[in-house]
Design an enzyme around this catalytic site. Structure first.
Site, PDB file in Angstrom:
ATOM      1  N   ASN B 200       0.809  -1.232   0.000  1.00 31.74           N
ATOM      2  CA  ASN B 200       0.000   0.000   0.000  1.00 31.74           C
ATOM      3  C   ASN B 200       0.840   1.279   0.000  1.00 31.74           C
ATOM      4  OD1 ASN B 200       0.981  -0.285   2.543  1.00 31.74           O
ATOM      5  ND2 ASN B 200      -0.967  -0.008   3.599  1.00 31.74           N
ATOM      6  N   PHE B 202       3.021   4.443  -1.346  1.00 28.33           N
ATOM      7  CA  PHE B 202       2.846   5.236  -2.573  1.00 28.33           C
ATOM      8  C   PHE B 202       3.477   6.619  -2.463  1.00 28.33           C
ATOM      9  CE2 PHE B 202      -0.914   6.300   0.041  1.00 28.33           C
ATOM     10  CZ  PHE B 202      -0.805   7.676   0.086  1.00 28.33           C
ATOM     11  N   LEU B 203       3.628   7.241  -3.609  1.00 30.23           N
ATOM     12  CA  LEU B 203       3.930   8.676  -3.700  1.00 30.23           C
ATOM     13  C   LEU B 203       2.741   9.296  -4.414  1.00 30.23           C
ATOM     14  CD1 LEU B 203       7.528   8.641  -5.228  1.00 30.23           C
ATOM     15  CD2 LEU B 203       6.907   8.787  -2.826  1.00 30.23           C
ATOM     16  N   SER B 378      -7.356  12.540  -0.004  1.00 31.47           N
ATOM     17  CA  SER B 378      -6.648  12.428   1.274  1.00 31.47           C
ATOM     18  C   SER B 378      -7.014  13.665   2.084  1.00 31.47           C
ATOM     19  CB  SER B 378      -5.142  12.380   1.053  1.00 31.47           C
ATOM     20  OG  SER B 378      -4.792  11.213   0.352  1.00 31.47           O
ATOM     21  N   HIS B 397      -5.847   6.510  10.527  1.00 33.99           N
ATOM     22  CA  HIS B 397      -4.640   6.647   9.698  1.00 33.99           C
ATOM     23  C   HIS B 397      -4.912   6.483   8.211  1.00 33.99           C
ATOM     24  CE1 HIS B 397      -4.706   2.388   9.016  1.00 33.99           C
ATOM     25  NE2 HIS B 397      -3.498   2.350   8.519  1.00 33.99           N
TER      26      HIS B 397
END
Lengths: 143, 474
Positions: B200, B202-203, B378, B397
């Site tokens: 999971n 990522f950038l 996000s 989170h």
């Protein structure tokens, strides 16, 4: 297929059935290796040979199994080594030790996945069906 | 199936203390999310955590919780320093898996014009794979990183001094001791500095598309015009091996006679417990340094495309960690007590005035970074006093998984997901093909609902929402 992936919310859960304990370890390795190699259509070449020796810290079979699986993650991360073939030369349940000869190649030539973080003790059960004479294990890999 | 769940309020539920539970278990969730949480083993695992010696007040799961290994993911548990335990199963294998968010002065419009090439360049600059011999650092360098965290990177021109200021623990947790880290763990870490890893992690290149709290957003330097960057990864093989080594050691010694191997623990103040704590801190520092090196490599690529560009850190938070913190256990007394807070898939959410926070955030509370699933929003939240009172200063989170990888693979079509992301104008680069279905938004809970509950409860309040422009996944 001797191993099957079964649903788990977050991680990868595997069930393996085999006629012998040795076979159970081998099939479980195949399941783990299929995840490492999933991006890799090429067959891994058998260029190098290594001997691996596994022990269990608490003399339990499940810890031996856990350490056996972890060894391949270590080989990948630390030695950049992917396995093409494996032969278990010794598996002693009472001494909780295992020796195997593995063949394989440098991971840098292949597109392998390092998504498995670790084997776990979550739902780890190794048992023998005495009536039907087969071994079964379920285990969860943390990804 | 757990039947006796008591409703406390719309977003708060309790499983009363039964049998061998030392304290009750608490669930922060809406009725809808509780239904989802009940579907797997989360609540059984939460009850197991409540059985551990020295646990304080209650074991907690947050709205994004799901079944994990030992403790569920999305779990908080605090322990007394004298009578309590430390447990790798309530921290996770990926020690200090965490998130950092950076802002830039690059206008979103300018980024979009060049993003295809930029993403390709960043994909090459930040390895997602296993790591290679070419990428190796020396053992001495690694030792230095384990002790000094991201300070090592700054010393070696892989960052600027300001990067350190805005990190949890200033990017270096004190008390790390490499003497307690195995050679196997060291060997797994040597070639993985600056690598993202798979799963999971990522950038993400993002645009802020909604501001909930203008004043706080200004202090966090978040604005709608400019590109922001989110980095999500952890301590890689080094951290996994440390967690594994000590789980095995704890099982072997079994000082507390715990039957559940996955919750193997040691008394916090025992030698064994302290050795793990010191080793865990090494992994924490490695992860801080890893995210720093990744950010630096992104900064260098952006500089090539936009010579004027500057990148500054908003904050860096840990999601998987145990820490000694001071908390006010009795809300009627001002007395603060040092306890060991375990967070596994949970974000620290300190409110204003906490001495641990950088000066600039002391008035607001800390930034809380909550990544969504691939291709969804996000959020940035702000920590609160209320969180300190009811959740040991913690909140969610992320979105939290909902569906297994196995069934996602059977059900979802990678090409369709790719097309859907494309339709939303989200650029995607993947290290592995399986990642696209395994990490598809459909297999996660709705992050919007998760943060809404955090906000309504007041354990992390909404500041801004971001939407992805481009994603790199391992």
């Amino acid at each position: 297929m001797p191993y099957e992936f079964i649903p788990h919310t977050a991680d990868i859960k595997v069930r393996v059935k085999a006629k012998s304990l040795k076979q159970l370890f081998l099939e479980s390795f195949e399941a783990l290796n299929s995840i490492i190699l999933e991006n890799e259509p090429e067959k891994i070449k058998s260029k190098k040979t290594k001997t691996i020796k596994i022990k269990s810290p608490d003399k339990h079979l499940d810890s031996l199994f856990y350490n056996f699986l972890e060894e391949f993650l270590y080989l990948l991360d630390a030695k950049h080594f992917v396995v093409s073939e494996i032969k278990i030369t010794n598996l002693d349940m009472h001494k909780s030790s295992l020796t195997a000869v593995v063949k394989g190649d440098s991971s840098s030539y292949y597109n392998v996945s390092n998504k498995i973080k670790s084997p776990t003790y979550n739902d780890l059960k190794i048992k023998r069906d005495k009536k039907l004479k087969f071994w079964q294990v379920t285990f969860v890999l943390d990804v | 199936m757990i039947e006796n769940i008591k409703k406390i309020s719309n977003y708060e539920w309790q499983i009363p203390k039964t049998n061998d539970m030392k304290v009750p278990a608490k669930i922060f969730a809406s009725e809808n999310l509780l239904k989802l949480i009940k579907k797997d083993n989360t609540l059984q695992q939460l009850q197991n955590v409540a059985k551990l010696p020295g646990i304080i007040k209650n074991s907690i799961v947050l709205p994004d919780a799901h079944q994990g290994y030992g403790a569920p993911i999305g779990c908080v548990a605090a322990f007394d320093l004298e009578k309590g335990v430390i447990s790798p199963g309530i921290i996770g294998f990926d020690i200090n898996c965490g998130v950092r968010l950076a802002t830039t002065n690059i206008p979103v419009k300018e980024f979009i014009k060049k993003q295809e090439q930029i993403i390709k360049d960043i994909f090459n600059a930040v390895p997602t794979g296993v790591g290679s011999e070419n990428n190796k650092i020396s053992k001495q360098e690694l030792n230095e990183i384990l002790v000094s965290g991201a300070n090592w990177a700054i010393k070696n021109n892989l960052g600027i001094k300001e990067d350190i200021e805005k990190c949890e623990e200033k990017a270096c947790i004190l008390g790390a001791d490499p003497k307690f880290v195995s050679q196997r763990a060291i060997a797994r870490g040597l070639s993985q500095l600056g690598t993202l890893g798979a799963g999971n992690h990522f950038l993400e290149f993002q645009e802020i598309n909604k501001v909930f709290d203008k004043k706080t957003a200004e202090i966090f330097k978040l604005n709608k015009e400019n590109l922001t960057i989110m980095i999500h990864c952890g301590s890689r093989g080094l951290g996994h091996q440390i967690a594994s080594d000590y789980t095995q050691l704890f099982i072997k010694e079994n000082l507390l006679n715990i039957q559940e191997k996955e919750l193997a623990s040691a008394p916090f103040n025992s030698d064994l417990g302290q050795n793990y704590f010191k080793a865990m801190k090494c992994a924490v520092n490695f992860a801080f340094c890893n995210r720093q090196v990744i950010m630096h490599n992104i900064r260098s690529v952006l500089k090539k495309h936009f010579p004027y560009s500057e990148l500054s850190l908003v904050y860096d938070v840990a999601h998987n960690i145990a820490k000694v913190e001071e908390h006010q256990l009795d809300l009627n007394s001002i007395k603060k007590t040092k306890i060991c807070v375990h967070r596994k898939g949970a974000t620290r959410s300190f409110g204003p005035e906490r001495p641990e926070l950088p000066e600039v955030y002391k008035k607001t509370g800390q930034p809380v970074l909550i990544p969504g699933s691939m291709g969804t929003s996000s959020y940035v939240l702000v920590g609160t006093k209320k969180a300190e009172q009811i959740s040991f200063a913690s909140t969610a989170h992320g979105a939290g998984r909902l569906e297994s990888r196995t069934s996602a693979k059977k059900r979802l079509n990678p090409e369709k997901i790719k097309q859907e992301l494309k339709n939303k104008n989200i650029l995607l680069m993947l290290g592995s093909i399986s990642g696209i279905v395994e990490e598809a938004p459909e297999v996660y809970k709705d992050v919007n609902e998760v943060v809404k509950i955090s906000h309504e409860l007041g354990i992390g309040n909404l500041v801004v929402k971001t939407k992805p422009l481009a994603v790199i996944k391992g």
